[in-house]
Design a protein around this motif. Sequence first.
Motif, PDB file in Angstrom:
ATOM      1  N   THR A   8     -29.277  76.894 142.162  1.00  0.00           N
ATOM      2  CA  THR A   8     -29.431  76.147 140.898  1.00  0.00           C
ATOM      3  C   THR A   8     -30.395  75.005 141.077  1.00  0.00           C
ATOM      4  O   THR A   8     -31.268  74.739 140.218  1.00  0.00           O
ATOM      5  CB  THR A   8     -28.073  75.617 140.428  1.00  0.00           C
ATOM      6  OG1 THR A   8     -27.174  76.717 140.271  1.00  0.00           O
ATOM      7  CG2 THR A   8     -28.201  74.877 139.125  1.00  0.00           C
ATOM      8  N   LEU A   9     -30.301  74.327 142.213  1.00  0.00           N
ATOM      9  CA  LEU A   9     -31.219  73.231 142.470  1.00  0.00           C
ATOM     10  C   LEU A   9     -32.660  73.734 142.577  1.00  0.00           C
ATOM     11  O   LEU A   9     -33.607  73.075 142.115  1.00  0.00           O
ATOM     12  CB  LEU A   9     -30.802  72.494 143.753  1.00  0.00           C
ATOM     13  CG  LEU A   9     -29.483  71.696 143.676  1.00  0.00           C
ATOM     14  CD1 LEU A   9     -29.124  71.112 145.043  1.00  0.00           C
ATOM     15  CD2 LEU A   9     -29.610  70.577 142.645  1.00  0.00           C
ATOM     16  N   ILE A  12     -34.022  74.351 139.109  1.00  0.00           N
ATOM     17  CA  ILE A  12     -34.329  73.090 138.425  1.00  0.00           C
ATOM     18  C   ILE A  12     -35.625  72.494 138.946  1.00  0.00           C
ATOM     19  O   ILE A  12     -36.472  72.006 138.189  1.00  0.00           O
ATOM     20  CB  ILE A  12     -33.157  72.111 138.608  1.00  0.00           C
ATOM     21  CG1 ILE A  12     -31.918  72.638 137.854  1.00  0.00           C
ATOM     22  CG2 ILE A  12     -33.541  70.723 138.102  1.00  0.00           C
ATOM     23  CD1 ILE A  12     -30.673  71.803 138.086  1.00  0.00           C
ATOM     24  N   LEU A  15     -38.553  74.396 137.570  1.00  0.00           N
ATOM     25  CA  LEU A  15     -38.817  74.035 136.167  1.00  0.00           C
ATOM     26  C   LEU A  15     -39.510  72.687 136.068  1.00  0.00           C
ATOM     27  O   LEU A  15     -40.452  72.499 135.286  1.00  0.00           O
ATOM     28  CB  LEU A  15     -37.496  74.013 135.385  1.00  0.00           C
ATOM     29  CG  LEU A  15     -36.846  75.371 135.123  1.00  0.00           C
ATOM     30  CD1 LEU A  15     -35.475  75.189 134.454  1.00  0.00           C
ATOM     31  CD2 LEU A  15     -37.755  76.229 134.251  1.00  0.00           C
ATOM     32  N   LEU A  16     -39.064  71.753 136.862  1.00  0.00           N
ATOM     33  CA  LEU A  16     -39.696  70.436 136.827  1.00  0.00           C
ATOM     34  C   LEU A  16     -41.152  70.518 137.276  1.00  0.00           C
ATOM     35  O   LEU A  16     -42.041  69.837 136.735  1.00  0.00           O
ATOM     36  CB  LEU A  16     -38.909  69.465 137.713  1.00  0.00           C
ATOM     37  CG  LEU A  16     -37.507  69.076 137.210  1.00  0.00           C
ATOM     38  CD1 LEU A  16     -36.776  68.207 138.237  1.00  0.00           C
ATOM     39  CD2 LEU A  16     -37.612  68.348 135.890  1.00  0.00           C
TER      40      LEU A  16
END
Length: 377
Positions: A8-9, A12, A15-16
């Motif tokens: 999950t990290l 993220i 995406l960033l």
Amino acid sequence: MKHLTNRTLAVIVALLATIALALTVISLPTPQAYAVDGSDGTAQTDGADATPTAGPVPNIIISNFTYGGDSVAAGANFNLDFTFQNMGQVAVTNMVITVDGGESFAIAGGTNTFYVDALWAGYAMTQTVPMQALSSAKSGAQPVTVSFKYEYVDANVRSSSQSDIKISVPISQPDRFEVNDPVMPEQSFAGEETTITLDYVNKGKGDISNVEATMEGEGFDATMKTQYVGNVASGTTGSIGYAFTPQAAGELDAKLKVTYEDSDGQSKTKEFPVKLTVSDPMPVDDGTAVDPNMEVDANQGLPWWVWAVVVVLAITVIVVLVVLVRRKRKKKAQSDIDEEWDDWSAANSSSDAGKDDGSTASGSANTEVIEPAAHKS
């Protein structure tokens, strides 16, 4: 669970990173327009020599206007209020506005030219112009022209432009269609056709249309209770005749109606109530009626005064003939006397002449002179 958290990290972070990259691309400077050198076809990349692209020409429009009502009466003053707006992307400056009323309108106390220092993009202003509708103007919508001359600066270049906008103001001529009072017949009899007349004149400057004449009421018959007159031009005169036949003797009440449309298309009606006295029908003379006051000769069937006139004429003729005959006889008798007198005078003259000649001859032959005797003493 720990493995899922790491994944999950990672998502993220990815995406960033994508968002950061997109923001970086958007923040890059806009590419400059390059001029192409005509000699070798290479592009010049010097930013000082780049020419910026000019935007669209700013347009001025009239977004709204008013003139005080539904229409303007011919000859009346009114205020023309119009709102104009800068629809361009740059400001306009040094604007000159001119209002032209054409053949139907005039400026009422003032000027038809106005000055505006600047009008920013998207802004609007309102101008009021005192005007007058000419009395000679035609009815209906008449044009007014508003001209805009202005300057603007785009891409460090000053340019000028002009736009002419037409708006329409309706003019109404006053209704001067006049209908005179009805002209009634001197006498009317039951069963006999009679006529009532209406005279009209259009004194207005506009035409009158769809003129209809109607006679309403009871107690009469008419072949055409509604007549279509049509259009009546300015300055035209005419008359409308209502032909009808009263059914019975007595008072007859009716109403005459004239409907028409004025120069503005408004329907109007003029009404004239009438009252008519109807008499009994006249008796028909078939030639057998005898006047009781007239004396008629039993034998000849002629009035007495006819015979008196004949007798006087006969006596007159007889007297004239007697006088003429007596004059003729008298004239003839006088002529005979004159002839006899002339014959007698001629005979006497001849006799006297013979006697004178004989006397003279005998006297000279037989006369003897005797001398007197001497006296003796």
